[in-house]
Motif scaffolding. Sequence first.
Motif, PDB file in Angstrom:
ATOM      1  N   UNK A   1      11.574  30.936  10.459  1.00 24.25           N
ATOM      2  CA  UNK A   1      11.068  31.709  11.596  1.00 24.25           C
ATOM      3  C   UNK A   1      12.051  31.605  12.754  1.00 24.25           C
ATOM      4  N   UNK A   2      12.386  32.744  13.363  1.00 25.51           N
ATOM      5  CA  UNK A   2      13.305  32.747  14.499  1.00 25.51           C
ATOM      6  C   UNK A   2      12.642  32.072  15.692  1.00 25.51           C
ATOM      7  N   UNK A   3      13.455  31.370  16.480  1.00 26.08           N
ATOM      8  CA  UNK A   3      12.937  30.604  17.606  1.00 26.08           C
ATOM      9  C   UNK A   3      13.522  31.131  18.905  1.00 26.08           C
ATOM     10  N   UNK A   4      12.668  31.349  19.900  1.00 25.01           N
ATOM     11  CA  UNK A   4      13.092  31.773  21.236  1.00 25.01           C
ATOM     12  C   UNK A   4      12.664  30.735  22.254  1.00 25.01           C
ATOM     13  N   UNK A   5      13.535  30.468  23.216  1.00 19.87           N
ATOM     14  CA  UNK A   5      13.200  29.619  24.354  1.00 19.87           C
ATOM     15  C   UNK A   5      13.208  30.497  25.594  1.00 19.87           C
ATOM     16  N   UNK A   6      12.105  30.498  26.318  1.00 19.83           N
ATOM     17  CA  UNK A   6      11.970  31.272  27.546  1.00 19.83           C
ATOM     18  C   UNK A   6      12.024  30.308  28.721  1.00 19.83           C
ATOM     19  N   UNK A   7      12.924  30.563  29.647  1.00 19.87           N
ATOM     20  CA  UNK A   7      13.066  29.711  30.828  1.00 19.87           C
ATOM     21  C   UNK A   7      12.332  30.382  31.983  1.00 19.87           C
ATOM     22  N   UNK A   8      11.188  29.835  32.349  1.00 22.20           N
ATOM     23  CA  UNK A   8      10.403  30.381  33.451  1.00 22.20           C
ATOM     24  C   UNK A   8       9.110  31.014  32.971  1.00 22.20           C
ATOM     25  N   UNK A   9       7.993  30.596  33.566  1.00 22.66           N
ATOM     26  CA  UNK A   9       6.678  31.117  33.178  1.00 22.66           C
ATOM     27  C   UNK A   9       6.100  32.018  34.253  1.00 22.66           C
ATOM     28  N   UNK A  10       6.961  32.902  34.794  1.00 22.97           N
ATOM     29  CA  UNK A  10       6.477  33.939  35.689  1.00 22.97           C
ATOM     30  C   UNK A  10       5.979  35.129  34.897  1.00 22.97           C
ATOM     31  N   UNK A  11       5.784  36.256  35.566  1.00 26.20           N
ATOM     32  CA  UNK A  11       5.259  37.450  34.908  1.00 26.20           C
ATOM     33  C   UNK A  11       6.173  37.887  33.758  1.00 26.20           C
ATOM     34  N   UNK A  12       7.479  37.996  34.021  1.00 30.41           N
ATOM     35  CA  UNK A  12       8.402  38.445  32.987  1.00 30.41           C
ATOM     36  C   UNK A  12       8.510  37.469  31.836  1.00 30.41           C
ATOM     37  N   UNK A  13       8.604  36.179  32.141  1.00 28.11           N
ATOM     38  CA  UNK A  13       8.732  35.181  31.083  1.00 28.11           C
ATOM     39  C   UNK A  13       7.516  35.134  30.184  1.00 28.11           C
ATOM     40  N   UNK A  14       6.330  35.173  30.762  1.00 23.06           N
ATOM     41  CA  UNK A  14       5.108  35.145  29.956  1.00 23.06           C
ATOM     42  C   UNK A  14       4.959  36.418  29.121  1.00 23.06           C
ATOM     43  N   UNK A  15       5.336  37.567  29.698  1.00 22.84           N
ATOM     44  CA  UNK A  15       5.272  38.819  28.928  1.00 22.84           C
ATOM     45  C   UNK A  15       6.227  38.778  27.747  1.00 22.84           C
ATOM     46  N   UNK A  16       7.446  38.282  27.990  1.00 23.59           N
ATOM     47  CA  UNK A  16       8.417  38.174  26.901  1.00 23.59           C
ATOM     48  C   UNK A  16       7.914  37.252  25.806  1.00 23.59           C
ATOM     49  N   UNK A  17       7.321  36.138  26.191  1.00 20.06           N
ATOM     50  CA  UNK A  17       6.799  35.198  25.202  1.00 20.06           C
ATOM     51  C   UNK A  17       5.710  35.842  24.359  1.00 20.06           C
ATOM     52  N   UNK A  18       4.788  36.559  25.012  1.00 22.90           N
ATOM     53  CA  UNK A  18       3.708  37.215  24.274  1.00 22.90           C
ATOM     54  C   UNK A  18       4.246  38.303  23.347  1.00 22.90           C
ATOM     55  N   UNK A  19       5.212  39.078  23.840  1.00 18.61           N
ATOM     56  CA  UNK A  19       5.771  40.168  23.032  1.00 18.61           C
ATOM     57  C   UNK A  19       6.519  39.617  21.813  1.00 18.61           C
ATOM     58  N   UNK A  20       7.258  38.531  21.991  1.00 21.00           N
ATOM     59  CA  UNK A  20       7.988  37.940  20.867  1.00 21.00           C
ATOM     60  C   UNK A  20       7.029  37.305  19.865  1.00 21.00           C
ATOM     61  N   UNK A  21       6.004  36.630  20.335  1.00 23.71           N
ATOM     62  CA  UNK A  21       5.031  36.035  19.414  1.00 23.71           C
ATOM     63  C   UNK A  21       4.333  37.097  18.579  1.00 23.71           C
ATOM     64  N   UNK A  22       4.022  38.222  19.163  1.00 21.19           N
ATOM     65  CA  UNK A  22       3.365  39.285  18.395  1.00 21.19           C
ATOM     66  C   UNK A  22       4.268  39.832  17.308  1.00 21.19           C
ATOM     67  N   UNK A  23       5.562  39.609  17.437  1.00 20.52           N
ATOM     68  CA  UNK A  23       6.517  40.048  16.419  1.00 20.52           C
ATOM     69  C   UNK A  23       6.932  38.908  15.497  1.00 20.52           C
ATOM     70  N   UNK A  24       6.193  37.815  15.539  1.00 23.86           N
ATOM     71  CA  UNK A  24       6.401  36.748  14.577  1.00 23.86           C
ATOM     72  C   UNK A  24       7.356  35.656  14.985  1.00 23.86           C
ATOM     73  N   UNK A  25       7.817  35.650  16.230  1.00 22.25           N
ATOM     74  CA  UNK A  25       8.748  34.631  16.676  1.00 22.25           C
ATOM     75  C   UNK A  25       8.007  33.350  17.060  1.00 22.25           C
ATOM     76  N   UNK A  26       8.687  32.227  16.845  1.00 22.09           N
ATOM     77  CA  UNK A  26       8.244  30.952  17.389  1.00 22.09           C
ATOM     78  C   UNK A  26       8.808  30.866  18.811  1.00 22.09           C
ATOM     79  N   UNK A  27       7.947  30.649  19.794  1.00 23.01           N
ATOM     80  CA  UNK A  27       8.373  30.721  21.199  1.00 23.01           C
ATOM     81  C   UNK A  27       7.994  29.450  21.941  1.00 23.01           C
ATOM     82  N   UNK A  28       8.942  28.965  22.722  1.00 24.36           N
ATOM     83  CA  UNK A  28       8.699  27.855  23.641  1.00 24.36           C
ATOM     84  C   UNK A  28       9.024  28.324  25.050  1.00 24.36           C
ATOM     85  N   UNK A  29       8.080  28.175  25.972  1.00 28.93           N
ATOM     86  CA  UNK A  29       8.297  28.533  27.364  1.00 28.93           C
ATOM     87  C   UNK A  29       8.442  27.250  28.178  1.00 28.93           C
TER      88      UNK A  29
END
Length: 376
Positions: A1-29
Amino acid sequence: MAHAVVIGAGIGGLTAAAALQRRGWDVTVLERAPALEPVGSGLAVAANALRALDTIGVGDPVRALSAVRGELGLRRPDGRWLVRTTEEATSARYDGDSVVLLRRAELVEALHTALKPGTVRLGTTVVAATPEGEVRTEAETLRADLVVAADGVSSPVRAALFPGHPAPRYAGVTAWRVLVSGVETGPASETWGAGRVFGIMPLAGGLTYCYATDTVPAGGGGGDQRAELLRLFGRWHSPIPELLAAAAPGDVLRNDVHHLTAPLPAMHRGRIALLGDAAHPMTPNLGQGACQAIEDAVVLAHVADTSGDLADYTSARLARTARITARSASLCRATRLRAPLAVRLRDTAVSLAWRFAPGRATAAMDDVLAWRPPQG
């Protein structure tokens, strides 16, 4: 599973995390704050961002919070209208969507709820991020297939990736924001004076989001900011004085406004993608700061899940965000006019443009608000 690290839990960071998770990514914010306590009072989610939020299942919950009904527009300090329209007219143009005004906390909560438990690590400071996908915190090193830098206007990641690029500059205005309860506000409006702006936006639950700007040197602040607002706007039309009188002094936030005057050469480097204020900080005049971060997030997730080439992300986002940043800055300059003749000419031009060509004036926002997210 591809892994993404998001730096920052603002509006953009949280949206990116949700969008990537819905596409099957493992995400750490990774968020340096100890809690998701939102900075700011309220924000606007326009039609373009609502469509983007639909792709992660958050659009309709946000729409349910809309409290803007009936008239809205632009006014003079004496209360006379320069531009007067209705929420219904705007929503009819954009397939039933206009703008939802809500507390920032409500959007943060909706986005956080869309994530898998444990996605967000609070109290975690990122020390460095490399184009090779290495993210170092104070306690560990993480390796990722994608690093999303959503670390704000003063982004350390942006500065490290593009060290020769000019930093965001002071836009010439300071902004105040406050939430007020218990005051009957009437229609949503923004009022332009000589170098000053005051906005009144009704929210759900009997709250009103007020924002203001003034053309002053950077670095001010301190003391009773409600008293400062009353000094600046206390003689403007009702209900501005009443709202300020009802505001709690400790709830008034003041921040200098900074924006990027020259677009970055790219919104990525290696495995790092810049997003939102980290990529294109803009003035608040178009109400598109959070909206463009949300757009960035869903486009980035689409690119990551299809071509995987971040050059496609830059291609899709850089020119659009640069145009919107420049357009917002142009509006900011118009609000900074102080000379009486210049103010009269500005107000007359705005009023006549709306009176004699309202369709053309409304259509001027089509390139911003009619945007649709990528499909698939």
